[in-house]
Write an enzyme that holds these catalytic residues in place. Sequence first.
Site, PDB file in Angstrom:
ATOM      1  N   ARG A 107      21.910 -32.597  19.722  1.00 38.18           N
ATOM      2  CA  ARG A 107      20.560 -32.401  20.273  1.00 38.18           C
ATOM      3  C   ARG A 107      20.215 -30.927  20.466  1.00 38.18           C
ATOM      4  O   ARG A 107      19.048 -30.579  20.615  1.00 38.18           O
ATOM      5  CB  ARG A 107      20.431 -33.165  21.597  1.00 38.18           C
ATOM      6  N   HIS A 141      21.659 -37.339  15.856  1.00 40.65           N
ATOM      7  CA  HIS A 141      20.340 -36.729  16.001  1.00 40.65           C
ATOM      8  C   HIS A 141      20.130 -35.738  14.856  1.00 40.65           C
ATOM      9  O   HIS A 141      20.781 -34.702  14.785  1.00 40.65           O
ATOM     10  CB  HIS A 141      20.267 -36.006  17.350  1.00 40.65           C
ATOM     11  N   LYS A 210       7.237 -40.178  25.872  1.00 36.79           N
ATOM     12  CA  LYS A 210       8.051 -39.567  26.926  1.00 36.79           C
ATOM     13  C   LYS A 210       7.768 -38.083  27.041  1.00 36.79           C
ATOM     14  O   LYS A 210       7.712 -37.363  26.044  1.00 36.79           O
ATOM     15  CB  LYS A 210       9.540 -39.782  26.628  1.00 36.79           C
ATOM     16  N   THR A 241      22.076 -39.946  30.999  1.00 38.06           N
ATOM     17  CA  THR A 241      21.912 -40.075  32.452  1.00 38.06           C
ATOM     18  C   THR A 241      21.263 -41.398  32.834  1.00 38.06           C
ATOM     19  O   THR A 241      21.307 -41.793  34.000  1.00 38.06           O
ATOM     20  CB  THR A 241      21.042 -38.937  32.999  1.00 38.06           C
ATOM     21  N   GLY A 243      18.076 -41.891  32.759  1.00 36.73           N
ATOM     22  CA  GLY A 243      16.731 -41.644  33.269  1.00 36.73           C
ATOM     23  C   GLY A 243      15.631 -42.188  32.388  1.00 36.73           C
ATOM     24  O   GLY A 243      14.646 -42.767  32.882  1.00 36.73           O
ATOM     25  N   THR A 244      15.764 -42.030  31.082  1.00 36.70           N
ATOM     26  CA  THR A 244      14.733 -42.507  30.168  1.00 36.70           C
ATOM     27  C   THR A 244      14.588 -44.019  30.240  1.00 36.70           C
ATOM     28  O   THR A 244      13.477 -44.554  30.300  1.00 36.70           O
ATOM     29  CB  THR A 244      15.061 -42.081  28.724  1.00 36.70           C
TER      30      THR A 244
END
Length: 312
Positions: A107, A141, A210, A241, A243-244
């Site tokens: 990433r 990625h 997002k 994490t 979070g998404t």
Amino acid sequence: MNFLTNFERGLATKPIVIGGRNGDHIAVELSQARGYELGSVEVKKFPDGETYIRIHADVQGRDVIYVNSLQREPNESIIETLYTLDTLRDLGARRVVAVIPYMSYARQDSRFNPGEAISIHVLAKLFKSISVDHIVTVDMHLHRIADPSSLFGANFHNITGVRELARYLKKNYSFSKTSTVVIGPDEEAEQWAKVMAEELGGLEYGVLEKTRLSPEKVVIEARGVKVEGMDVVIVDDIISTGGTIVEAVKTLRSMGARDFYIAAVHAILVGDALSKLLRLNPRDLVATNTVLSPISRVSIAPAIAEALDKIL
């Protein structure tokens, strides 16, 4: 006089598969599935913290598949992987195939702030210096990497684990076009949502938009996605994490979505990510075993074996 038995001659023509500390579970599966000879590598540390590598297999003139994910302690895994690959080449392996189920630093593929290292480019240069013949990765990625083969200096094969996740879901649950939709939690996840939707029988799919406010905080907006009264399969490449996924579920629930199935290829699960995801009370929470975790119940070995069949 050559006293090798027919069995020994046949074995000597098969590839050898060797697993690193984060890849031995997959190496064993590949050996069992394809009849590859299973070798091993000894990895330990000297008292001063330096890494010791020793290959326990005769690789001279043989095709060798080395499997290791660059996870958890990625810097340690990178050193282990590079040392092992270079040793295999130095010991006379005919062809070296590096299977990297999870490629760390992917990433960091651009300089987002002045003075930053473009980490994946540095890592690629290290792989290129070893001159492996093939690199197999899983859902890496590649957003800003136009030509990974040129960057890494090897024939590059980026396969997906989403089909294996879809097979798991189809085996354990029933989905219909009238009651289930597949959602990617951000724009980049559309590629995985499309594959998942096709594999689950041609379901409708969509993505959320997002905006990342910080490494651990994101804002999710839903536009043009109808989920009211529908079960939702959320699919993504990485859960780090969490979070998404948390924000995606909150957004979709506010829009009237019913049950959730959460599937990811790589379950990194940093910090309290698993706890946050379990508190969402999904019908299922599952990942492949590219990275070992409590939710890694789907083997990536079949997808890797198919890729190796084409390579070898």
